[in-house]
Motif scaffolding. Structure first.
Motif, PDB file in Angstrom:
ATOM      1  N   ARG A 176      51.917  63.049  29.008  1.00 21.88           N
ATOM      2  CA  ARG A 176      52.357  62.200  30.107  1.00 21.88           C
ATOM      3  C   ARG A 176      53.292  62.965  31.041  1.00 21.88           C
ATOM      4  N   TRP A 182      45.331  57.960  33.344  1.00 28.10           N
ATOM      5  CA  TRP A 182      45.833  56.686  33.841  1.00 28.10           C
ATOM      6  C   TRP A 182      47.126  56.900  34.612  1.00 28.10           C
ATOM      7  N   ARG A 183      47.316  56.126  35.683  1.00 33.70           N
ATOM      8  CA  ARG A 183      48.597  56.102  36.389  1.00 33.70           C
ATOM      9  C   ARG A 183      49.177  54.707  36.292  1.00 33.70           C
ATOM     10  N   THR A 184      50.347  54.617  35.697  1.00 32.86           N
ATOM     11  CA  THR A 184      51.026  53.333  35.531  1.00 32.86           C
ATOM     12  C   THR A 184      52.280  53.319  36.391  1.00 32.86           C
ATOM     13  N   THR A 214      48.339  49.451  36.323  1.00 33.43           N
ATOM     14  CA  THR A 214      47.737  50.708  35.892  1.00 33.43           C
ATOM     15  C   THR A 214      46.438  50.934  36.640  1.00 33.43           C
ATOM     16  N   HIS A 236      49.401  51.708  29.040  1.00 24.83           N
ATOM     17  CA  HIS A 236      48.410  51.641  30.116  1.00 24.83           C
ATOM     18  C   HIS A 236      47.318  50.621  29.800  1.00 24.83           C
ATOM     19  N   GLY A 250      44.951  49.202  32.470  1.00 21.24           N
ATOM     20  CA  GLY A 250      43.853  50.072  32.872  1.00 21.24           C
ATOM     21  C   GLY A 250      42.704  50.030  31.884  1.00 21.24           C
TER      22      GLY A 250
END
Length: 519
Positions: free
Chosen positions: A120, A136-138, A143, A232, A235
Motif C-alpha cells: 500500500r 484499488w484506490r480508497t 474505493t 477496500h 471496490g
C-alpha cells in the motif's frame, strides 16, 4: 482680512495609497495561499496517478511471479517524500464457503480462509493498494478499482488464482519492489478441485460433514459464498456486481463484501420415490416449458386384488410466497384375474387432478380427468393388472387430456393436501395462459375446454421454478397405505436454467508472493 485655510490634499493622497497597499497585500496573501493549496492538491493528484500506474505495473509483474511465469520481478515504484509504501501480510482476508452441500440438512464447508496481504501507498487520506491481484484506490469513504483482481467467472465456472502477499517493511521516496514467488510450477497450492489432499477438520479437503474424500467438480447442492474483508471492500463489492449476477451483500460495519452463487444442480433423472412427507428436489428448472420426461410407477403396498382401492396419493408444493401445486391420483376398484382384461368391470375408476394457485388472493386453477376403464394399457395413465402385482403407470408429459373444471371432491377434503382450498374455491369461468413464450395465449372455458397433461406440467413447473420440491402425500386412514413408496420409482428430466448466478465448476489455487521494498 484674509482667512487662512489648511490644504488637506496631501494627507488624502497618503491615506489612499496606504489603503491600496493594504488591499494589494491582502490579495497577494490570498493568492499565494490559495495558489499554494491548489499547487499542493495538484502535486498530490499527480503523485497518486503516478502511484496508480506503478501499482498496476506491480500487479502485472506480481501476477507473472504468482502464477509461475517468472522466478522474480523488480518494479520501480514512484512516490514522494510526503507519502510512504508499506507491505502488510496480515491486511484483509478472503474466505470461500460451500453452504448446504448436504441440502436439505444444514451444512457448511470452509474451502479456503486466508489473509490477503497488500502493498500500500499512503499519502494524506488517499491509499493505493495492490491486494488480491488487483489495484484499488480508497479515499473519501469510497474505493475505485484501478486494475481487476485475478478472478474470472464465465459459463458457470469460477476461477480464483488467489494472489496472497507476504512480507513486511516500509519505505518512502523512490522505492523498488522485488516480487518473488513462494512456490513455482507444480508447487502452486491447488485448493479446489483436489483429489489427493486430506486434512483434519477445517479448511481443506475432505468435506467435514460428508463422506467425500476430495473436492470434486461439478459442485452440487447449496451455494458457494466468497467473502472479502478489506479496507477496500467497496471496490470488491463493485467488482462482484460487475462480473457476476450472484447475490451480493455488503457489511459496512465489518468491512466485508460477499457474493453468493447457487450451484447449478441438474434434474433428478431416475429416482426412488420419497416416503410420505419427504420431498423430491427439483432445482434449477428452466422457465420456458423444458420438462421432457416425468413418469411415475406406483407400486401397491401388497399384491392383493384390492390394491389401489380407495387410493388417494399426490405430490404437492407449498411455496413461501403462497404458491400451491398438487398432482393427485384417486382410485376405486380392484384387479380381478377372472375377467378378460384383469379388472373388475363396472366398479372401477381412476381420477387424475391438477391444482394450482399463484398466491392466497389468486383464484384456483383446477383440471381433472376421470377414467372409468383405467385398465386400458394404451392410455398414458393406467393401472396395470397383467403382471400379478398391480402397478399404476402415469406419463405426466403425455398428451393425456385434462378438463378445465372444478375438481370433484367427494367426502372428506383431507384426502387432497389442498383439499380445503379446492373445496372452497370455484375456478374462474375463463382462464388464460400467457405467462411464458410457449403459452398459447388462448382462453379456457370452464367445463368445456381441455389441455394436455404434459403441457400443464410444463406450464406449472415453469411458474414454480427455478427451485422447488415435490412432497409426497397420501390420504388418511386406509388410503394412506395403498402405495408402497419403497417399491415405487419415477423419472424426471428437464433443461436447467441458464443464468450467471449459478456455479458448476470451481477452480481455486493459492499463489503466494513475497514483496521486499528497497528505498
Amino acid at each position: 482680512m484674509y482667512r487662512l485655510v489648511r490644504d488637506r490634499s496631501g494627507q488624502s493622497t497618503t491615506i489612499g495609497v496606504a489603503l491600496m497597499l493594504a488591499i494589494a497585500a491582502i490579495g497577494v496573501t490570498a493568492v499565494v495561499a490559495l495558489g499554494g493549496t491548489a499547487l499542493t492538491d495538484s502535486q498530490t493528484s499527480v503523485d497518486i496517478q503516478r502511484t496508480e500506474h506503478a501499482m498496476t505495473l506491480l500487479d502485472s509483474r506480481g501476477a507473472m511471479a504468482a502464477l509461475g511465469e517468472s522466478e522474480s520481478q523488480e518494479v520501480t515504484l514512484s512516490g514522494s517524500g510526503d507519502g510512504s509504501y508499506r507491505v502488510a501480510s496480515d491486511s484483509g482476508w478472503i474466505r470461500v464457503v460451500h453452504k448446504n452441500f448436504t441440502d436439505p440438512t444444514p451444512s457448511e464447508e470452509v474451502i479456503f480462509n486466508r489473509s490477503l496481504g497488500e502493498v500500500r501507498y499512503t499519502r494524506d487520506d488517499a491509499v493505493v493498494a495492490y491486494q488480491g491481484g488487483g489495484v484499488w484506490r480508497t479515499q473519501d469513504n469510497g474505493t475505485v478499482m484501478i486494475s481487476p483482481p485475478e478472478f474470472h467467472y464465465r459459463d458457470q465456472t469460477l476461477t480464483m488464482p488467489l494472489v496472497r502477499v507476504d512480507g513486511s517493511g516500509s519505505a518512502s521516496g523512490r522505492v523498488t519492489a522485488e516480487v518473488t514467488p513462494l512456490a513455482t510450477g507444480t508447487d502452486v497450492q491447488r485448493i479446489f478441485p483436489n483429489e489427493t489432499a486430506s486434512t483434519a477438520d477445517g479448511p481443506g479437503a475432505p468435506y467435514d460433514d460428508a463422506g467425500d474424500t476430495s473436492y470434486d467438480n461439478p459442485v452440487t447442492n447449496g451455494t458457494v459464498v466468497v467473502t472479502v474483508h478489506s479496507e477496500h471492500y467497496r471496490g470488491w463489492a463493485t467488482y462482484f456486481t460487475e462480473r457476476t449476477d450472484g447475490f451480493l451483500s455488503v457489511d459496512h460495519a465489518n468491512r466485508t463484501a460477499s457474493i453468493e452463487l447457487r450451484t447449478l444442480a441438474g434434474a433428478p433423472g431416475a429416482f426412488d420415490m420419497p416416503l410420505v412427507g419427504e420431498s423430491l428436489e427439483t432445482p434449477s428448472v428452466a422457465r420456458q416449458h423444458n420438462v421432457s420426461q416425468f413418469e411415475l410407477q406406483l407400486a401397491p403396498d401388497s399384491s392383493n386384488a384390492n390394491a389401489f382401492n380407495q387410493l388417494h396419493w399426490s405430490m404437492y408444493y407449498q411455496g413461501t410466497d403462497g404458491q400451491q401445486f398438487e398432482i393427485h391420483f384417486a382410485g376405486q376398484g380392484r384387479c380381478d384375474s377372472a375377467t378378460a382384461d384383469g379388472f373388475t368391470k363396472g366398479s372401477t375408476e381412476l381420477s387424475v387432478s391438477v391444482y394450482y394457485r399463484h398466491n392466497s388472493s389468486a383464484p384456483s386453477e383446477e383440471w381433472e380427468r376421470v377414467l372409468s376403464d383405467p385398465h386400458v394399457q394404451t392410455r398414458p395413465v393406467h393401472v396395470d393388472c397383467s403382471t400379478g402385482a398391480p402397478r399404476l403407470d402415469a406419463d405426466l408429459t403425455s398428451s393425456f387430456d385434462m378438463e378445465y373444471t372444478d375438481i370433484d371432491i367427494q367426502g372428506s377434503d383431507n384426502k387432497w393436501h389442498f383439499g380445503n382450498e379446492i373445496k372452497d374455491q370455484d375456478v374462474p369461468d375463463e382462464l388464460t395462459f400467457d405467462q411464458h413464450a410457449d403459452d398459447p395465449g388462448d382462453d379456457y372455458d370452464e367445463g368445456s375446454d381441455s389441455e394436455e397433461l404434459g403441457f400443464l406440467v410444463n406450464h406449472y413447473f415453469s411458474r414454480l421454478g427455478p427451485d422447488f420440491q415435490l412432497t409426497v402425500d397420501a390420504g388418511p386412514g386406509g388410503s394412506q397405505n395403498r402405495v408402497s413408496e419403497e417399491a415405487s420409482t419415477g423419472v424426471l428430466m428437464y433443461d436447467t436454467i441458464d443464468g450467471e448466478e449459478f456455479i458448476q465448476f470451481l477452480h481455486i489455487t493459492e499463489n503466494e508472493v513475497r514483496v521486499e521494498l528497497n528505498g
